[in-house]
Each structure stands twice: as structure tokens, then as C-alpha cells.
Design a protein around this motif. Sequence first.
Motif, PDB file in Angstrom:
ATOM      1  N   LEU A 145      76.264  -3.920  54.894  1.00  0.00           N
ATOM      2  CA  LEU A 145      75.527  -3.136  55.888  1.00  0.00           C
ATOM      3  C   LEU A 145      74.375  -2.368  55.243  1.00  0.00           C
ATOM      4  O   LEU A 145      74.577  -1.617  54.286  1.00  0.00           O
ATOM      5  N   GLN A 146      73.188  -2.569  55.768  1.00  0.00           N
ATOM      6  CA  GLN A 146      72.002  -1.847  55.321  1.00  0.00           C
ATOM      7  C   GLN A 146      71.468  -1.057  56.511  1.00  0.00           C
ATOM      8  O   GLN A 146      70.909  -1.624  57.449  1.00  0.00           O
ATOM      9  N   GLY A 147      71.659   0.252  56.499  1.00  0.00           N
ATOM     10  CA  GLY A 147      71.285   1.076  57.636  1.00  0.00           C
ATOM     11  C   GLY A 147      69.821   1.490  57.616  1.00  0.00           C
ATOM     12  O   GLY A 147      69.151   1.458  56.587  1.00  0.00           O
TER      13      GLY A 147
ATOM     14  N   ASP B 285      67.421   4.739  58.848  1.00  0.00           N
ATOM     15  CA  ASP B 285      67.496   6.134  59.297  1.00  0.00           C
ATOM     16  C   ASP B 285      66.437   6.382  60.365  1.00  0.00           C
ATOM     17  O   ASP B 285      65.354   6.903  60.101  1.00  0.00           O
TER      18      ASP B 285
ATOM     19  N   HIS C  18      71.646   4.882  69.413  1.00  0.00           N
ATOM     20  CA  HIS C  18      71.778   3.982  68.270  1.00  0.00           C
ATOM     21  C   HIS C  18      70.793   2.829  68.364  1.00  0.00           C
ATOM     22  O   HIS C  18      70.246   2.530  69.431  1.00  0.00           O
TER      23      HIS C  18
ATOM     24  N   THR D 291      71.610  -5.129  61.332  1.00  0.00           N
ATOM     25  CA  THR D 291      71.062  -3.959  60.641  1.00  0.00           C
ATOM     26  C   THR D 291      71.181  -2.798  61.615  1.00  0.00           C
ATOM     27  O   THR D 291      70.437  -2.739  62.601  1.00  0.00           O
ATOM     28  N   PRO D 292      72.126  -1.890  61.400  1.00  0.00           N
ATOM     29  CA  PRO D 292      72.321  -0.783  62.341  1.00  0.00           C
ATOM     30  C   PRO D 292      71.536   0.459  61.910  1.00  0.00           C
ATOM     31  O   PRO D 292      70.944   0.487  60.829  1.00  0.00           O
ATOM     32  N   ASP D 293      71.545   1.464  62.758  1.00  0.00           N
ATOM     33  CA  ASP D 293      70.992   2.745  62.320  1.00  0.00           C
ATOM     34  C   ASP D 293      71.957   3.383  61.320  1.00  0.00           C
ATOM     35  O   ASP D 293      73.082   2.906  61.125  1.00  0.00           O
ATOM     36  N   SER D 294      71.517   4.433  60.677  1.00  0.00           N
ATOM     37  CA  SER D 294      72.276   5.006  59.562  1.00  0.00           C
ATOM     38  C   SER D 294      73.562   5.693  59.991  1.00  0.00           C
ATOM     39  O   SER D 294      74.370   6.075  59.143  1.00  0.00           O
ATOM     40  N   GLU D 295      73.796   5.837  61.288  1.00  0.00           N
ATOM     41  CA  GLU D 295      75.048   6.422  61.758  1.00  0.00           C
ATOM     42  C   GLU D 295      76.101   5.363  62.080  1.00  0.00           C
ATOM     43  O   GLU D 295      77.206   5.681  62.506  1.00  0.00           O
TER      44      GLU D 295
ATOM     45  N   ASP E  51      76.342   2.580  59.734  1.00  0.00           N
ATOM     46  CA  ASP E  51      76.189   1.674  58.591  1.00  0.00           C
ATOM     47  C   ASP E  51      77.372   1.677  57.637  1.00  0.00           C
ATOM     48  O   ASP E  51      77.232   1.447  56.445  1.00  0.00           O
TER      49      ASP E  51
END
Length: 364
Positions: A57-59, A61, A178, A283-287, A289
Amino acid sequence: MTEQSESGRARGAGGGRRRKRPAKRRKAPILIAGAAAVLVLGGAGLGYVYFKLDGNLQGVDINAQLGTERPDDVDNGSLDILVLGSDSRSGDNGAYGKDEGGARSDTAMVVHVYEGHKKASVVSIPRDTLVDRPSCTDGQGGAVAGERRAMFNTAYEVGGPACAVKTVESMSGIRMDHYIEVDFTGFKKLIDELGGVEITTTQAIEDSKSHLDLAPGTHALDGEQSLGLVRTRKSVGDGSDLGRIQLQQAFMKAFIDQAKDVGVLTNPAKLYGLADAATKAITPDSELDSVQELMGFAKGLSGIGAQNVHMVTLPVEYDPRDPNRVVPLEAQSRQVWKALKSDLPIPAAATKDTATGKADGVVK
């Protein structure tokens, strides 16, 4: 998607939308599958693989890049997620065309999960929609100028995920909780790990650009065929992006129900393969990841089946100045966004007599 548990990471200053409500959510073909994979992972008690899967996982921000100039964080128990499918042709995606520079958001969906997390609405935004794109900051901190009558998918191209989110928030007046991005190759591998998706076509689909050739009837689509279906455009309906959206929505409903019936709890190898593919596909947001955060999110998705997901396309009409583009129908679009902001169902009048693409019912 039932009541969700707290996900384990506190939201940063200015980054939270509905701080007192349970965890998080998101959607789209891949998204729901990713959540399902992580959910079964947690249910099977395979915590020892968390570290390895976290490495997939690469978030991004988003909150830090957007700052404080955003819609209010309305605490009404609902959740909103922007899901994008990137059309980048870099890396393994090069098999699907030439990379001509920046990637664009080939698919865009706003997923609204209602209070109680028992049902959801999905609003597809056509990539060819002409919008007033706001100024934004790209991933390197550079300033990106706004533009009038810009194609929606250029927001991602010129400013990356944060600019895409800001454009959607500007259009809708709704703060996105998100962001999740889905990759071509990851999508294909995830469908293969799932064991395929069964759909029924009511007419032949032959599309040389998406490399899809299906006769009328029932088909178990593998990853390559599934990718072809959600990319098909010219050979269905009126050949527009609106027709492709109708195919995507039909496929997504089949995907949601079949992902819930995978039966991986008794097959650790399949379980791990699905979770590995799911975490590599997004690729999700940092919340979102980490596996722990995705688990918290996924536990809130299990109660929503395809019958509880209402899918619409943003109300648009073909642009009188350019028939290859569409423009939002302002009054009806406001109805859509107002309903979601108030956590209410989208009224049928909002999508009546809008451009559709004429591909409804081609896939069931």
C-alpha cells in the motif's frame, strides 16, 4: 456495509470529515473487492501477513495537499469517497496503449454510504464532462492554474489525486472523506484471483480497442475480459463515455455480489492471493494505507449488497458547442449533490431525461 469500527488512526488536523462516526469506506469494482479481501483476512485471523501486505500500500496524503479551503465537515453519519480508475499507460499498463504524458482519470465515481451503512449511492462522473476546474496544488507542491470548460479528467492529469478531489468538491459542495485509485493491471489480477465475474450480455459486444468479443449470453469473465468490458465504448449504445459508464455500473453490481460469495475462509492460499492482489490494485489516501485501517473500513461494507446500491450518472447533456463533450445539467446536478449532502436518496427527477449513452441493459 454495516456499522463500522474505529480504524485505529486518528485523523490529522483539518483532515477529518465526520470525526465521531465509525471508520471509513470507499467503492468501485476494485474497491469493494479490496475491502472484501481485507475483511476475510481479518476474519481468518491471519495477522502475521499484515506487515507484508502493508508493504503493498502506497498512500497519498490528500488532506495535507488540500489544506483548509474545503467544504464543511458535515457530521451526519454518512461517508463520501472519490474512486478513480487511472488510464496511465506506464509500466505493465503499457499493453493497453501508448503513454502520451500525464495519466487521466478514465473512471470517476463518488460513493456515498448512508448513515447506518446499510445502503449506498454511486454517482459516476463522465470523464468528458466540461467543468470549471479550480486552481490546486500538485503532489510536488506546485501551483496548478484553474481553467474554465476543462474536461473533468484533466484535473488528475495536471494536478494528481488532490486536484481531482478538489475538482469534485468544487462541483458537489461535498467534502470527500477518502480517495482510492485503481490501476488497470491491478484490476485484472484481482478479478483473476476472485475467480472471474459472471455477467449476461443481451447483445454481441465486439470492440477492437478494448479487445473484447462476446456473443449474447452468459459469460464468466476473467481479468482481461473484465478490463475489456469496463473499457468498452465505441461498440455499445451511442459509442460515448456515457454508454461505457452504464457497462461499468452493471459490471460493478455483479462484482459486488460475487465478491461477497468468494468462500475463501476455508482456503488460506486463495485468501492470501485475493488480499495480496487487492492491496496491490489500489492507491488509497493516507488514512487507508494500512491493512489495519482497511480492515476497519471493510467491516462496514459487509452489509451492503448490489440491491442496496443505487447507481446513477451525473445529470448531463451533450455540449451544444462540442458533441464529443457533455456539460452538467445545473438544476438536476444540484438535486443530486443536495440529496447526498443531506444523506437522502437521489430523487428520480434528478436523472430524468438526461443523456444516457443508450447502453442500459446490454449487460445484466
